[in-house]
Design an enzyme around this catalytic site. Structure first.
Site, PDB file in Angstrom:
ATOM      1  N   LYS A   1     -20.289  68.489 -16.490  1.00 29.77           N
ATOM      2  CA  LYS A   1     -20.546  69.566 -17.766  1.00 29.77           C
ATOM      3  C   LYS A   1     -19.752  71.096 -17.408  1.00 29.77           C
ATOM      4  O   LYS A   1     -20.186  71.758 -17.192  1.00 29.77           O
ATOM      5  CB  LYS A   1     -22.088  69.434 -18.077  1.00 29.77           C
ATOM      6  CG  LYS A   1     -22.552  69.930 -19.266  1.00 29.77           C
ATOM      7  CD  LYS A   1     -21.870  71.294 -20.235  1.00 29.77           C
ATOM      8  CE  LYS A   1     -22.424  72.425 -19.751  1.00 29.77           C
ATOM      9  NZ  LYS A   1     -21.484  73.534 -20.323  1.00 29.77           N
TER      10      LYS A   1
ATOM     11  N   GLU B   1     -25.531  77.357  -6.245  1.00 29.40           N
ATOM     12  CA  GLU B   1     -24.466  78.738  -6.277  1.00 29.40           C
ATOM     13  C   GLU B   1     -24.604  79.839  -7.331  1.00 29.40           C
ATOM     14  O   GLU B   1     -24.128  79.589  -8.992  1.00 29.40           O
ATOM     15  CB  GLU B   1     -23.214  78.561  -5.834  1.00 29.40           C
ATOM     16  CG  GLU B   1     -22.738  77.388  -5.296  1.00 29.40           C
ATOM     17  CD  GLU B   1     -23.078  77.543  -3.347  1.00 29.40           C
ATOM     18  OE1 GLU B   1     -23.355  78.652  -3.497  1.00 29.40           O
ATOM     19  OE2 GLU B   1     -22.647  76.811  -3.044  1.00 29.40           O
TER      20      GLU B   1
ATOM     21  N   CYS C   1     -17.723  85.483  -7.798  1.00 25.67           N
ATOM     22  CA  CYS C   1     -19.677  85.489  -7.659  1.00 25.67           C
ATOM     23  C   CYS C   1     -19.768  86.698  -6.958  1.00 25.67           C
ATOM     24  O   CYS C   1     -20.437  86.915  -6.642  1.00 25.67           O
ATOM     25  CB  CYS C   1     -19.786  84.022  -7.479  1.00 25.67           C
ATOM     26  SG  CYS C   1     -18.919  83.260  -6.363  1.00 25.67           S
TER      27      CYS C   1
ATOM     28  N   GLU D   1     -25.550  92.379 -11.803  1.00 28.36           N
ATOM     29  CA  GLU D   1     -24.390  91.987 -11.723  1.00 28.36           C
ATOM     30  C   GLU D   1     -23.390  92.307 -12.811  1.00 28.36           C
ATOM     31  O   GLU D   1     -24.274  91.617 -14.080  1.00 28.36           O
ATOM     32  CB  GLU D   1     -24.252  90.699 -11.476  1.00 28.36           C
ATOM     33  CG  GLU D   1     -22.927  89.743 -11.110  1.00 28.36           C
ATOM     34  CD  GLU D   1     -22.844  88.239 -11.022  1.00 28.36           C
ATOM     35  OE1 GLU D   1     -24.027  87.122 -12.417  1.00 28.36           O
ATOM     36  OE2 GLU D   1     -22.157  87.497 -10.603  1.00 28.36           O
TER      37      GLU D   1
HETATM   38  P1  NAD Z   1     -24.378  80.670 -17.053  1.00 24.69           P
HETATM   39  O1  NAD Z   1     -25.527  80.673 -16.309  1.00 24.69           O
HETATM   40  O2  NAD Z   1     -24.627  81.025 -18.380  1.00 24.69           O
HETATM   41  O3  NAD Z   1     -23.554  78.988 -16.877  1.00 24.69           O
HETATM   42  C1  NAD Z   1     -23.319  78.026 -16.706  1.00 24.69           C
HETATM   43  C2  NAD Z   1     -23.525  76.719 -17.138  1.00 24.69           C
HETATM   44  O4  NAD Z   1     -24.631  76.275 -16.497  1.00 24.69           O
HETATM   45  C3  NAD Z   1     -22.323  76.966 -17.470  1.00 24.69           C
HETATM   46  O5  NAD Z   1     -22.000  75.419 -17.621  1.00 24.69           O
HETATM   47  C4  NAD Z   1     -23.454  76.753 -19.372  1.00 24.69           C
HETATM   48  O6  NAD Z   1     -23.359  75.483 -20.380  1.00 24.69           O
HETATM   49  C5  NAD Z   1     -25.033  75.317 -18.354  1.00 24.69           C
HETATM   50  N1  NAD Z   1     -26.476  76.055 -18.752  1.00 24.69           N
HETATM   51  C6  NAD Z   1     -26.912  77.567 -19.220  1.00 24.69           C
HETATM   52  N2  NAD Z   1     -27.885  76.901 -19.757  1.00 24.69           N
HETATM   53  C7  NAD Z   1     -28.294  75.902 -19.071  1.00 24.69           C
HETATM   54  C8  NAD Z   1     -29.599  75.174 -19.212  1.00 24.69           C
HETATM   55  N3  NAD Z   1     -30.540  75.496 -19.924  1.00 24.69           N
HETATM   56  N4  NAD Z   1     -29.511  73.896 -17.811  1.00 24.69           N
HETATM   57  C9  NAD Z   1     -28.035  73.484 -17.825  1.00 24.69           C
HETATM   58  N5  NAD Z   1     -27.473  74.477 -17.929  1.00 24.69           N
HETATM   59  C10 NAD Z   1     -26.934  75.310 -18.993  1.00 24.69           C
HETATM   60  O7  NAD Z   1     -22.806  81.241 -16.134  1.00 24.69           O
HETATM   61  P2  NAD Z   1     -21.654  81.696 -16.606  1.00 24.69           P
HETATM   62  O8  NAD Z   1     -21.886  82.978 -17.085  1.00 24.69           O
HETATM   63  O9  NAD Z   1     -20.731  81.155 -16.902  1.00 24.69           O
HETATM   64  O10 NAD Z   1     -21.256  82.026 -15.258  1.00 24.69           O
HETATM   65  C11 NAD Z   1     -21.405  83.411 -14.329  1.00 24.69           C
HETATM   66  C12 NAD Z   1     -22.193  83.098 -13.640  1.00 24.69           C
HETATM   67  O11 NAD Z   1     -21.553  82.178 -12.193  1.00 24.69           O
HETATM   68  C13 NAD Z   1     -22.258  84.774 -13.089  1.00 24.69           C
HETATM   69  O12 NAD Z   1     -23.544  85.118 -12.352  1.00 24.69           O
HETATM   70  C14 NAD Z   1     -21.455  84.334 -11.306  1.00 24.69           C
HETATM   71  O13 NAD Z   1     -22.449  85.462 -10.731  1.00 24.69           O
HETATM   72  C15 NAD Z   1     -22.263  83.241 -11.495  1.00 24.69           C
HETATM   73  N6  NAD Z   1     -21.045  81.732  -9.958  1.00 24.69           N
HETATM   74  C16 NAD Z   1     -21.173  81.567  -9.024  1.00 24.69           C
HETATM   75  C17 NAD Z   1     -21.117  81.155  -8.349  1.00 24.69           C
HETATM   76  C18 NAD Z   1     -21.273  81.114  -6.738  1.00 24.69           C
HETATM   77  O14 NAD Z   1     -20.502  80.611  -6.067  1.00 24.69           O
HETATM   78  N7  NAD Z   1     -22.266  81.622  -6.182  1.00 24.69           N
HETATM   79  C19 NAD Z   1     -19.296  80.364  -8.409  1.00 24.69           C
HETATM   80  C20 NAD Z   1     -19.121  81.227  -9.803  1.00 24.69           C
HETATM   81  C21 NAD Z   1     -18.985  81.874 -10.899  1.00 24.69           C
END
Ligand code: NAD
Length: 502
Positions: free
Chosen positions: A183, A258, A292, A390
Site C-alpha cells: 500500500k 521505521e 527520516c 520533526e
Molecule cells: P504517514 O504515517 O502519514 O503515512 C505512511 C503510510 O501509512 C502511508 O502509506 C499512509 O497511507 C499509511 N497510513 C496512514 N494512516 C494509516 C492507518 N491508520 N493504517 C494503516 N496505514 C496508514 O507518513 P508520511 O507522511 O507518508 O511519511 C513521513 C514520515 O515517515 C516521517 O515521520 C518520516 O520520518 C517517516 N519515515 C521514516 C523512515 C525510517 O526509516 N525511520 C523513513 C522514511 C520516512
C-alpha cells in the site's frame, strides 16, 4: 519557470491484484497532484476493505498453493537479480517519474533508483548465502533451525523516497518467499505503478506481488486489520505507527516500524569544520529535508559556534532551490501543499523560538509550487518546538553547548532516537559519545552512508525492531526449531505403574 512533464504519463493508476490491473470494486478514485503546479495529473483507484480482501486472497493463494514460497533460494535469487537489472536499466525513467511526483531533485532521485536496484541484488545474494544454525548434543540429539516464510506480508510505505523505500521492504519479503500486498503512500503512487511490469517481466508468479492504492485510513487500515496478513512492515510517522501497533495487537501480528526522527549532529571544536559543514548541510537539506534521518538539530561547541553558524548560514542561503528536474537543483518542491503548509507553520514558529539566519519563507522568484527556502535558526533552546518536533522539511535548528555532558543531554532530550552524527577528532570521545547517545544509528565523522548489511532502525519513538541485512530475513521468516533424537529416548516413563499396585 519551465515545468517538465514526463512523456507517456498514465491516464489512471489501478490496483494490481493476482496479476491483473483492476479498478476499485466501488469505482472510487482520488486525484494525485504534482508538487510544482499543485494540479491533479492523474487519478488513482481508491482502495477500500473489499479491494484489500481481494489482494490478500490472491497473495494467500500464492502462499498456500503457488510455487514462490517453495522455490530454492537460488531460483528466487535469479528473479530478484532480473528485477535489479530492470530497475537499473530504467533508472533515468524512474528518476524522471519520481521527481515529477515527489518534487525531489532529479540527481537525488536517480541515486534512489540505483539504491532500489541494489536492494534487490543484495537480498538475492543474501538469501543464497544464508545458513542456519544446528546444535549438537553428542550421541543424543541434533537440533536444527528450519526457516520458512511467515505468510502474506503487508507493506505500508511513505512518500518521501517512495520507490526506494518500497524496494527496501519488497526485496527481503520476496527473497524470503513471502507474497506481499503493498500500500504505497497516497501522495506519491506514480513510481509504484512500475513494479507490476518489472516483476511480471522478471518472472515473479502472479499473486506474489499485489498493490492496492488508496488512503491510509481506508486501504492501509484494512490491510493492518486483515486476519490473513500475519506481518506488517510500516515506514511512516510515529503517530501512524502507534495506531498500527494498536490495530496489530488484536491479531498479535509481527511488526517492523521505521518511524520519525529529530536526529542530532554534534560538532565539537576539534572537528574538521569544513567536512562537518559539508555533511551537516547535506544531512538536512538533501531530499528536500524530507528525510527520516535528517540531522535537523545541530549542536555546536561554543568556541566554534559563531564561526560555524555564520559559515552554515552563508552556504544555506546559496543552496539552489528550483525546478526538481533541473540537474543543478539542490532543493526541489515539497511533496504536497498540505505538507508545505505544515513546514511553513514551523518556519513562522521558529522566528519566535530562535534567531533566523537564512531562509524563513518562500524563495524569491518561485511564486507557485511547494518551495521553501533552506531555513536556518540559531540559538534554539531545547524547549523550542522546532528543537523537539520533526518538521520533515528544509529547516534546521542550531544550538550551542559548553561540555560533552551537556551535548549528550541535549542530543538525548527528544522523544526520537533514529540517527546521530558526531564530528570530533578525539577518538576516545567519539566512541564514548556514540555508545551513550540514544540513537539506532550513529555516523562518526561521516554523513549518512549505510552498508546494506548493517542494522537499520531507531529507538524510542523512532521505531520498533531493526531491519537491514539478515535482520530483514529474520523478520519475514519463522525460524522453526526441529529437535531430533539420536538413539534411545530418555523420557521419564509415565503410566508404567499399574493402579492398585505399590
Ligand atoms: P504517514 O504515517 O502519514 O503515512 C505512511 C503510510 O501509512 C502511508 O502509506 C499512509 O497511507 C499509511 N497510513 C496512514 N494512516 C494509516 C492507518 N491508520 N493504517 C494503516 N496505514 C496508514 O507518513 P508520511 O507522511 O507518508 O511519511 C513521513 C514520515 O515517515 C516521517 O515521520 C518520516 O520520518 C517517516 N519515515 C521514516 C523512515 C525510517 O526509516 N525511520 C523513513 C522514511 C520516512
Amino acid at each position: 519557470m519551465t515545468h517538465h512533464v514526463p512523456d507517456g504519463l498514465p491516464g489512471e493508476l489501478k490496483h494490481y491484484i493476482g496479476g491483473e490491473l483492476v479498478d476499485s470494486v466501488s469505482g472510487k478514485t482520488f486525484d494525485v497532484l504534482d508538487p510544482v503546479t499543485n494540479t491533479p495529473y492523474v487519478t488513482a483507484a481508491a482502495g477500500q476493505a473489499e479491494d484489500v480482501d481481494r489482494a490478500v486472497a490472491a497473495a494467500r493463494a500464492a502462499f498456500t498453493d503457488g510455487p514462490w514460497p517453495r522455490l530454492l533460494p537460488r531460483a528466487r535469487a535469479r528473479v530478484l537479480n532480473r528485477i535489479a537489472d530492470a530497475v537499473e536499466a530504467q533508472d533515468a525513467r524512474l528518476a524522471e517519474l519520481e521527481t515529477f511526483d515527489t518534487g525531489l531533485p532529479i540527481t537525488q532521485a536517480l541515486g534512489q533508483a540505483q539504491r532500489a536496484a541494489e536492494n534487490f541484488r543484495f537480498f538475492a545474494d543474501l538469501v543464497v548465502a544464508q545458513s542456519d544454525d544446528t546444535y549438537q548434543v553428542p550421541g543424543r540429539q541434533v537440533n536444527y533451525v528450519h526457516r520458512k516464510p511467515v505468510g502474506v506480508a503487508g507493506l505500508i510505505t511513505p512518500w518521501n523516497t517512495p520507490f526506494m523505500l518500497e524496494s527496501w521492504k519488497l526485496a527481503p519479503a520476496l527473497a524470503s518467499g513471502c507474497p506481499v500486498v503493498l500500500k504505497p503512500a497516497e501522495f506519491t503512487p506514480l513510481s509504484a505503478s512500475l513494479w507490476a511490469g518489472i516483476f511480471a517481466d522478471a518472472g515473479l508468479p502472479p499473486g506474489v506481488f499485489n498493490l492496492v492504492n488508496g488512503f491510509g485510513e481506508e486501504a492501509g487500515d484494512a490491510l493492518v486489520k486483515h486476519p490473513d496478513v500475519p506481518l506488517i512492515s510500516f515506514t511512516g510517522e510515529t503517530t501512524t505507527g502507534q495506531t498500527i501497533y494498536r490495530n496489530c495487537a488484536t491479531h498479535l501480528k509481527g511488526m517492523s516500524m521505521e518511524l520519525g526522527g529529530k536526529s542530532p549532529a554534534i560538532v565539537f571544536a576539534d572537528a574538521d569544520l569544513d567536512a562537518a559543514l559539508d555533511s551537516t548541510l547535506f544531512g538536512v537539506f538533501s531530499l528536500n529535508g524530507e528525510r527520516c534521518t535528517a540531522g535537523s538539530r545541530i549542536l555546536v561547541e561554543r568556541p566554534v559556534y559563531d564561526e560555524f553558524c555564520a559559515r552554515y548560514a552563508e552556504r544555506a542561503a546559496d543552496i539552489v532551490v528550483g525546478d526538481p528536474h533541473d540537474p543543478a537543483t539542490e532543493v526541489g518542491a515539497l511533496v504536497h501543499p498540505e505538507h508545505y503548509e505544515k513546514v511553513m507553520r514551523y518556519v513562522e514558529l521558529g522566528k519566535s523560538e530562535g534567531r533566523l539566519l537564512a531562509g524563513g519563507g518562500r524563495p524569491s522568484g518561485l511564486d507557485t509550487g511547494n518551495y521553501v527556502a533552506p531555513t536556518v535558526f540559531a540559538d534554539v533552546p531545547p524547549t523550542a518546538r522546532i528543537f523537539q518536533e520533526e518538521i520533515f522539511g528544509p529547516v534546521v535548528a542550531l544550538t550551542p553547548f559548553d561540555t560533552e555532558a551537556e551535548a549528550l543531554a541535549l542530543a538525548n532530550d527528544v522523544k526520537y532516537g533514529l540517527a546521530a552524527y558526531l564530528w570530533t577528532s578525539n577518538l576516545e570521545r567519539a566512541h564514548t559519545f556514540a555508545q551513550s547517545v540514544e540513537a539506532g544509528m550513529v555516523w562518526l565523522n561521516s554523513h549518512n552512508v549505510r552498508d546494506l548489511r548493517t542494522p537499520f532502525g531507531g529507538v524510542k519513538a523512532s521505531g520498533l525492531g531493526h531491519e537491514g541485512g539478515y535482520r530483514s530475513l529474520d523478520f519475514y521468516t519463522h525460524q522453526q526449531a526441529i529437535h531430533v533424537s539420536l538413539g534411545p529416548v530418555h523420557a521419564p516413563r509415565f503410566g508404567t505403574v499399574r493402579k492398585g499396585q505399590s
